[in-house]
Structure formats: C-alpha cells, structure tokens
Design a protein around this motif. Structure first.
Motif, short mmCIF file in Angstrom:
data_model
loop_
_atom_site.label_atom_id
_atom_site.label_comp_id
_atom_site.label_asym_id
_atom_site.label_seq_id
_atom_site.Cartn_x
_atom_site.Cartn_y
_atom_site.Cartn_z
N ASP A 1 53.64 -8.08 43.91
CA ASP A 1 52.76 -7.08 43.28
C ASP A 1 53.62 -6.01 42.62
OD1 ASP A 1 49.48 -6.41 44.11
OD2 ASP A 1 50.64 -4.95 42.94
N ASN A 2 53.15 -5.51 41.47
CA ASN A 2 53.89 -4.41 40.83
C ASN A 2 53.36 -3.04 41.28
OD1 ASN A 2 51.53 -4.02 39.39
ND2 ASN A 2 52.40 -4.50 37.39
N GLY B 1 37.85 -8.11 39.63
CA GLY B 1 37.21 -7.15 38.73
C GLY B 1 37.49 -7.42 37.26
N ASN C 1 49.13 -7.71 30.18
CA ASN C 1 49.09 -7.93 31.63
C ASN C 1 48.57 -9.32 31.96
OD1 ASN C 1 49.40 -5.81 33.95
ND2 ASN C 1 48.83 -4.66 32.13
N GLY D 1 46.17 -5.89 45.90
CA GLY D 1 44.92 -5.40 45.32
C GLY D 1 43.72 -5.82 46.15
N ALA D 2 42.53 -5.50 45.63
CA ALA D 2 41.30 -5.78 46.38
C ALA D 2 41.08 -7.29 46.55
CB ALA D 2 40.11 -5.14 45.66
N THR D 3 41.10 -8.00 45.44
CA THR D 3 40.85 -9.45 45.48
C THR D 3 42.01 -10.17 46.15
OG1 THR D 3 39.64 -9.24 43.41
CG2 THR D 3 40.35 -11.46 44.03
N GLY E 1 49.53 -10.09 42.86
CA GLY E 1 48.45 -9.08 42.97
C GLY E 1 47.90 -9.02 44.38
N ALA F 1 46.94 -11.14 39.86
CA ALA F 1 47.51 -9.93 39.23
C ALA F 1 46.89 -9.72 37.85
CB ALA F 1 49.02 -10.05 39.13
N SER G 1 50.77 -1.47 40.45
CA SER G 1 50.14 -0.64 39.42
C SER G 1 48.80 -0.11 39.94
CB SER G 1 49.94 -1.44 38.13
OG SER G 1 49.18 -2.61 38.36
N SER G 2 48.08 -0.92 40.67
CA SER G 2 46.86 -0.44 41.33
C SER G 2 46.80 -0.90 42.78
CB SER G 2 45.59 -0.90 40.58
OG SER G 2 45.54 -2.31 40.56
N GLY G 3 47.65 -1.84 43.16
CA GLY G 3 47.71 -2.29 44.56
C GLY G 3 48.31 -1.21 45.45
O1 LIG Z 1 50.62 -7.17 35.82
C1 LIG Z 1 50.09 -6.91 36.90
C2 LIG Z 1 48.77 -6.40 37.00
C3 LIG Z 1 48.24 -6.14 38.25
N1 LIG Z 1 48.98 -6.32 39.37
C4 LIG Z 1 48.41 -6.08 40.70
O2 LIG Z 1 47.28 -6.93 40.79
C5 LIG Z 1 46.34 -6.37 41.69
C6 LIG Z 1 44.98 -6.30 41.04
O3 LIG Z 1 44.06 -5.84 42.01
P1 LIG Z 1 42.95 -4.71 41.77
O4 LIG Z 1 42.50 -4.22 43.09
O5 LIG Z 1 43.45 -3.71 40.74
O6 LIG Z 1 41.81 -5.49 41.05
P2 LIG Z 1 40.79 -6.48 41.71
O7 LIG Z 1 40.23 -7.28 40.57
O8 LIG Z 1 41.36 -7.20 42.85
O9 LIG Z 1 39.69 -5.49 42.28
C7 LIG Z 1 38.78 -4.85 41.41
O10 LIG Z 1 37.58 -5.62 41.36
C8 LIG Z 1 36.93 -5.76 42.61
C9 LIG Z 1 35.73 -6.65 42.36
O11 LIG Z 1 36.04 -7.97 42.64
C10 LIG Z 1 36.52 -4.39 43.15
O12 LIG Z 1 35.60 -3.79 42.25
C11 LIG Z 1 37.79 -3.51 43.28
O13 LIG Z 1 37.42 -2.20 43.69
C12 LIG Z 1 38.54 -3.44 41.97
O14 LIG Z 1 39.80 -2.77 42.17
C13 LIG Z 1 46.86 -4.98 42.06
O15 LIG Z 1 47.45 -5.04 43.33
C14 LIG Z 1 47.90 -4.69 40.98
O16 LIG Z 1 48.89 -3.79 41.46
C15 LIG Z 1 50.26 -6.82 39.29
O17 LIG Z 1 50.94 -7.02 40.29
N2 LIG Z 1 50.79 -7.10 38.04
#
Ligand SMILES: O=c1ccn([C@@H]2O[C@H](COP(=O)(O)OP(=O)(O)O[C@H]3O[C@H](CO)[C@H](O)[C@H](O)[C@H]3O)[C@@H](O)[C@H]2O)c(=O)[nH]1
Length: 169
Positions: free
Chosen positions: A30-31, A129, A103, A9-11, A6, A80, A33-35
């Motif tokens: 990372d897959n 998040g 997930n 992604g943000a974190t 992951g 992730a 999906s939101s990254g």
């Molecule tokens: O099975 C999975 C599921 C997710 N991911 C990846 O994991 C990462 C998750 O990161 P997100 O940014 O979706 O989630 P975060 O928890 O890191 O961040 C979320 O929470 C934060 C608070 O800490 C902020 O609010 C931010 O805007 C919000 O996206 C993404 O890159 C997504 O593509 C995978 O690779 N495989």
C-alpha cells in the motif's frame, strides 16, 4: 502467499481478513495515500494473525519487481484503486481524471507487466468505492478508469489463456 495491493484501505483490509481467516499467508502492499496503519491493526486484532506490509506504489515497477523477487507470491488481489470525481457518484476522491487514470489504469498496467515478467497470471480485482454505486455509476465505475481497467485486463486474458482474472465491485 497472496499479495493484496491497497490492503490498508477499506476494501483491501476486508479482503486481507478473509484471506487470513481462510488460512492464507498475506503480504499487504500500500502507498498509504488513503490506507491507514489503524486498518492493518484492526485486521491483526480481528484475525489474531501476523502478516507483513510493504509501503510502496503499484506504479513503481522497480519496487514491484523487488517485492516479487523477495516473496513467494502465488496470486494477487488488486484493491489499490481511487474513486473518480463524477458529481453525485459515491467513492469520489477529489482527484482529477488524469490522476485517477494514472492511479487506476497505469497502476494496473505496470502491475500486470511485472506479474507477467514473473510468470504470475492470477489476479482478482476489487474496485470498492472506485467502482461507484447507484444510478450515477458510469460503466461500472465512478469515472471511466475502472471500465478502462476492466477492458485492459479482459484483453490480456483474451490474448493468453494462462491469465485468470476475476472482478468484484
Ligand atoms: O495507487 C494507489 C492507490 C491507492 N492505494 C491504496 O489503495 C487503498 C484504497 O482503499 P480506500 O479505502 O481508499 O478505497 P476503498 O474503495 O477500499 O473504500 C472506499 O469505498 C468503500 C465502499 O466499498 C467505502 O465507501 C470506503 O469508506 C471508501 O474509502 C488505500 O489503502 C490506498 O492507500 C495504493 O496503495 N496505491
């Protein structure tokens, strides 16, 4: 080398920055999906460091085995996770409970199985998040899947002292 799931992604990308700045080699998984590629470009710009990224899913055991076989990974930072759908709780992804548990819980289970297969037992979990926040957070998570992940990891650690895991929200 530290594997960051992951990491786009943000974190995860914040963790990648900290690890690179501390001098570690990092591999992002990372897959997307939101990254985003933009998040990874921002990491490169902030740190001036190169790092590799593999696109794939933590639920894909064969893919994980290939990643662990081809890279000298010493520990894993697992970010992730997807947020739940509980009304009023931040971090919601719009995914159903079945999708969230798949997930978060199935993904972590497969990751742990492959890590153990490779004798790798050091893991940090950063829920971001997906951990929820404020008064609406349930058992430390936006839905029960984060609590379930914590329980799974705690049980694995309790059964084998070589496993070392930390959690952050
Ligand atoms: O099975 C999975 C599921 C997710 N991911 C990846 O994991 C990462 C998750 O990161 P997100 O940014 O979706 O989630 P975060 O928890 O890191 O961040 C979320 O929470 C934060 C608070 O800490 C902020 O609010 C931010 O805007 C919000 O996206 C993404 O890159 C997504 O593509 C995978 O690779 N495989």
């Amino acid at each position: 080398m530290i594997l960051v799931t992951g990491g786009a992604g943000a974190t995860g990308s914040r963790s990648v920055i900290e690890l690179l700045q501390a001098g570690h080699e990092v591999l992002v998984l990372d897959n997307f999906s939101s990254g985003t590629v933009e998040a990874l470009q921002a990491v490169a710009a902030a740190t001036g460091r190169d790092f590799d990224c593999v696109k794939g899913d933590v639920r894909d055991g064969a893919f994980l085995q290939r990643v662990f076989r081809e890279n000298a990974i010493a520990s894993v930072v697992h970010c992730a996770f997807v947020g739940g759908t509980v009304a009023g709780v931040s971090g919601g992804s719009g995914l159903s409970p079945l999708e969230c548990y798949e997930n978060n819980l199935a993904g972590t289970l497969i990751l742990l199985q492959v890590m153990e297969e490779f004798g790798l037992k050091r893991l940090s979990l950063e829920f971001g998040g997906a951990g929820g926040s404020g008064a609406g957070a349930v058992d430390g998570g936006a839905d029960g899947s984060v609590a379930a992940v914590q329980r799974l990891v705690a049980d694995v650690c309790a059964a084998d002292a070589e496993w070392v895991a930390t959690f952050s929200h």
